[in-house]
Design a protein around this motif. Sequence first.
Motif, PDB file in Angstrom:
ATOM      1  N   VAL A  42       0.838  -1.198   0.000  1.00  0.00           N
ATOM      2  CA  VAL A  42       0.000   0.000   0.000  1.00  0.00           C
ATOM      3  C   VAL A  42       0.876   1.253   0.000  1.00  0.00           C
ATOM      4  O   VAL A  42       0.577   2.237  -0.698  1.00  0.00           O
ATOM      5  N   LEU A  43       1.964   1.238   0.757  1.00  0.00           N
ATOM      6  CA  LEU A  43       2.872   2.386   0.764  1.00  0.00           C
ATOM      7  C   LEU A  43       3.538   2.606  -0.591  1.00  0.00           C
ATOM      8  O   LEU A  43       3.678   3.745  -1.042  1.00  0.00           O
ATOM      9  N   VAL A  44       3.931   1.527  -1.243  1.00  0.00           N
ATOM     10  CA  VAL A  44       4.516   1.661  -2.589  1.00  0.00           C
ATOM     11  C   VAL A  44       3.474   2.223  -3.548  1.00  0.00           C
ATOM     12  O   VAL A  44       3.784   3.096  -4.367  1.00  0.00           O
ATOM     13  N   LEU A  45       2.243   1.761  -3.430  1.00  0.00           N
ATOM     14  CA  LEU A  45       1.157   2.292  -4.266  1.00  0.00           C
ATOM     15  C   LEU A  45       0.943   3.774  -3.982  1.00  0.00           C
ATOM     16  O   LEU A  45       0.822   4.590  -4.902  1.00  0.00           O
ATOM     17  N   PHE A  46       0.939   4.144  -2.707  1.00  0.00           N
ATOM     18  CA  PHE A  46       0.746   5.536  -2.321  1.00  0.00           C
ATOM     19  C   PHE A  46       1.863   6.426  -2.871  1.00  0.00           C
ATOM     20  O   PHE A  46       1.610   7.513  -3.404  1.00  0.00           O
ATOM     21  N   VAL A  47       3.098   5.956  -2.754  1.00  0.00           N
ATOM     22  CA  VAL A  47       4.246   6.729  -3.246  1.00  0.00           C
ATOM     23  C   VAL A  47       4.199   6.859  -4.762  1.00  0.00           C
ATOM     24  O   VAL A  47       4.539   7.905  -5.314  1.00  0.00           O
ATOM     25  N   VAL A  53       4.669  13.609  -1.955  1.00  0.00           N
ATOM     26  CA  VAL A  53       4.765  13.441  -0.503  1.00  0.00           C
ATOM     27  C   VAL A  53       6.231  13.377  -0.080  1.00  0.00           C
ATOM     28  O   VAL A  53       6.630  14.031   0.891  1.00  0.00           O
ATOM     29  N   PHE A  54       7.037  12.638  -0.817  1.00  0.00           N
ATOM     30  CA  PHE A  54       8.448  12.538  -0.460  1.00  0.00           C
ATOM     31  C   PHE A  54       9.212  13.814  -0.817  1.00  0.00           C
ATOM     32  O   PHE A  54      10.191  14.154  -0.149  1.00  0.00           O
ATOM     33  N   VAL A  55       8.775  14.522  -1.833  1.00  0.00           N
ATOM     34  CA  VAL A  55       9.412  15.799  -2.163  1.00  0.00           C
ATOM     35  C   VAL A  55       9.171  16.786  -1.028  1.00  0.00           C
ATOM     36  O   VAL A  55      10.109  17.431  -0.532  1.00  0.00           O
ATOM     37  N   ALA A  56       7.920  16.877  -0.575  1.00  0.00           N
ATOM     38  CA  ALA A  56       7.596  17.780   0.534  1.00  0.00           C
ATOM     39  C   ALA A  56       8.278  17.325   1.824  1.00  0.00           C
ATOM     40  O   ALA A  56       8.778  18.153   2.598  1.00  0.00           O
ATOM     41  N   GLY A  57       8.301  16.014   2.055  1.00  0.00           N
ATOM     42  CA  GLY A  57       8.945  15.485   3.263  1.00  0.00           C
ATOM     43  C   GLY A  57      10.437  15.753   3.286  1.00  0.00           C
ATOM     44  O   GLY A  57      10.997  16.093   4.335  1.00  0.00           O
ATOM     45  N   SER A  58      11.080  15.619   2.140  1.00  0.00           N
ATOM     46  CA  SER A  58      12.525  15.876   2.101  1.00  0.00           C
ATOM     47  C   SER A  58      12.822  17.353   2.326  1.00  0.00           C
ATOM     48  O   SER A  58      13.812  17.697   2.980  1.00  0.00           O
ATOM     49  N   GLU A  59      11.989  18.235   1.802  1.00  0.00           N
ATOM     50  CA  GLU A  59      12.174  19.673   2.060  1.00  0.00           C
ATOM     51  C   GLU A  59      11.940  19.996   3.521  1.00  0.00           C
ATOM     52  O   GLU A  59      12.675  20.771   4.131  1.00  0.00           O
ATOM     53  N   LEU A  60      10.917  19.380   4.102  1.00  0.00           N
ATOM     54  CA  LEU A  60      10.580  19.617   5.507  1.00  0.00           C
ATOM     55  C   LEU A  60      11.680  19.125   6.444  1.00  0.00           C
ATOM     56  O   LEU A  60      12.018  19.799   7.419  1.00  0.00           O
ATOM     57  N   LEU A  61      12.262  17.976   6.135  1.00  0.00           N
ATOM     58  CA  LEU A  61      13.297  17.395   6.994  1.00  0.00           C
ATOM     59  C   LEU A  61      14.702  17.878   6.651  1.00  0.00           C
ATOM     60  O   LEU A  61      15.665  17.520   7.331  1.00  0.00           O
ATOM     61  N   GLY A  62      14.826  18.629   5.582  1.00  0.00           N
ATOM     62  CA  GLY A  62      16.131  19.148   5.202  1.00  0.00           C
ATOM     63  C   GLY A  62      17.011  18.126   4.508  1.00  0.00           C
ATOM     64  O   GLY A  62      18.236  18.240   4.535  1.00  0.00           O
ATOM     65  N   ILE A  63      16.395  17.153   3.897  1.00  0.00           N
ATOM     66  CA  ILE A  63      17.145  16.139   3.156  1.00  0.00           C
ATOM     67  C   ILE A  63      17.287  16.638   1.727  1.00  0.00           C
ATOM     68  O   ILE A  63      16.326  17.101   1.114  1.00  0.00           O
ATOM     69  N   PRO A  66      14.822  13.897  -2.597  1.00  0.00           N
ATOM     70  CA  PRO A  66      13.692  13.043  -2.216  1.00  0.00           C
ATOM     71  C   PRO A  66      14.030  11.545  -2.322  1.00  0.00           C
ATOM     72  O   PRO A  66      13.512  10.742  -1.555  1.00  0.00           O
ATOM     73  N   ALA A  67      14.927  11.202  -3.242  1.00  0.00           N
ATOM     74  CA  ALA A  67      15.335   9.790  -3.365  1.00  0.00           C
ATOM     75  C   ALA A  67      16.007   9.311  -2.086  1.00  0.00           C
ATOM     76  O   ALA A  67      15.820   8.159  -1.669  1.00  0.00           O
ATOM     77  N   ASN A  68      16.776  10.176  -1.441  1.00  0.00           N
ATOM     78  CA  ASN A  68      17.427   9.808  -0.175  1.00  0.00           C
ATOM     79  C   ASN A  68      16.383   9.529   0.904  1.00  0.00           C
ATOM     80  O   ASN A  68      16.542   8.610   1.707  1.00  0.00           O
ATOM     81  N   LEU A  69      15.316  10.322   0.914  1.00  0.00           N
ATOM     82  CA  LEU A  69      14.243  10.103   1.886  1.00  0.00           C
ATOM     83  C   LEU A  69      13.525   8.788   1.603  1.00  0.00           C
ATOM     84  O   LEU A  69      13.182   8.050   2.532  1.00  0.00           O
ATOM     85  N   VAL A  70      13.314   8.487   0.331  1.00  0.00           N
ATOM     86  CA  VAL A  70      12.670   7.227  -0.032  1.00  0.00           C
ATOM     87  C   VAL A  70      13.518   6.048   0.458  1.00  0.00           C
ATOM     88  O   VAL A  70      13.008   5.119   1.096  1.00  0.00           O
ATOM     89  N   PHE A  71      14.821   6.092   0.169  1.00  0.00           N
ATOM     90  CA  PHE A  71      15.711   5.023   0.625  1.00  0.00           C
ATOM     91  C   PHE A  71      15.731   4.930   2.146  1.00  0.00           C
ATOM     92  O   PHE A  71      15.658   3.841   2.720  1.00  0.00           O
ATOM     93  N   LEU A  72      15.838   6.050   2.806  1.00  0.00           N
ATOM     94  CA  LEU A  72      15.861   6.075   4.265  1.00  0.00           C
ATOM     95  C   LEU A  72      14.589   5.474   4.843  1.00  0.00           C
ATOM     96  O   LEU A  72      14.637   4.646   5.760  1.00  0.00           O
TER      97      LEU A  72
END
Length: 131
Positions: A42-47, A53-63, A66-72
């Motif tokens: 379900v998470l892979v489907l969501f992504v 979501v990962f683009v915004a999350g990586s900006e929010l976390l300072g990563i 976004p690929a680094n956040l996905v791997f992490l």
Amino acid sequence: MAFTLRITLVLVSILTFIFIIRRIRSSKIRVEDALFWIIFAVLVLFVSVFPQVFVAGSELLGIESPANLVFLFFIFMLLIKCFSISVSLSQTNEKVKELSQQLAIEKFERHIDARRTIDEKHSKDDLKVKA
């Protein structure tokens, strides 16, 4: 994210979900174990549907990427799964050890009982011979 990659991820997550459901129905996997993989699919489907979501999350976390956040994120999920498997394996090993010890005790007790029966029979035979 490229459109073909998104389609591939959607198909892979749907196929994974179908595979897990079939394994549950045929009793090849416990529901508790399959739950992780269902959530993973379900998470892979969501992504794949919402890559922002990962683009915004990586900006929010300072990563930086976004690929680094996905791997992490997915490495963290797999570490959690690895830990839960390790706990389950430890519990199973402990149960096997206890059952082996219990079986050994029962075999020993049966051996002692059989030995007593044989000794009692021999002692009765010896008394008959002496008399």
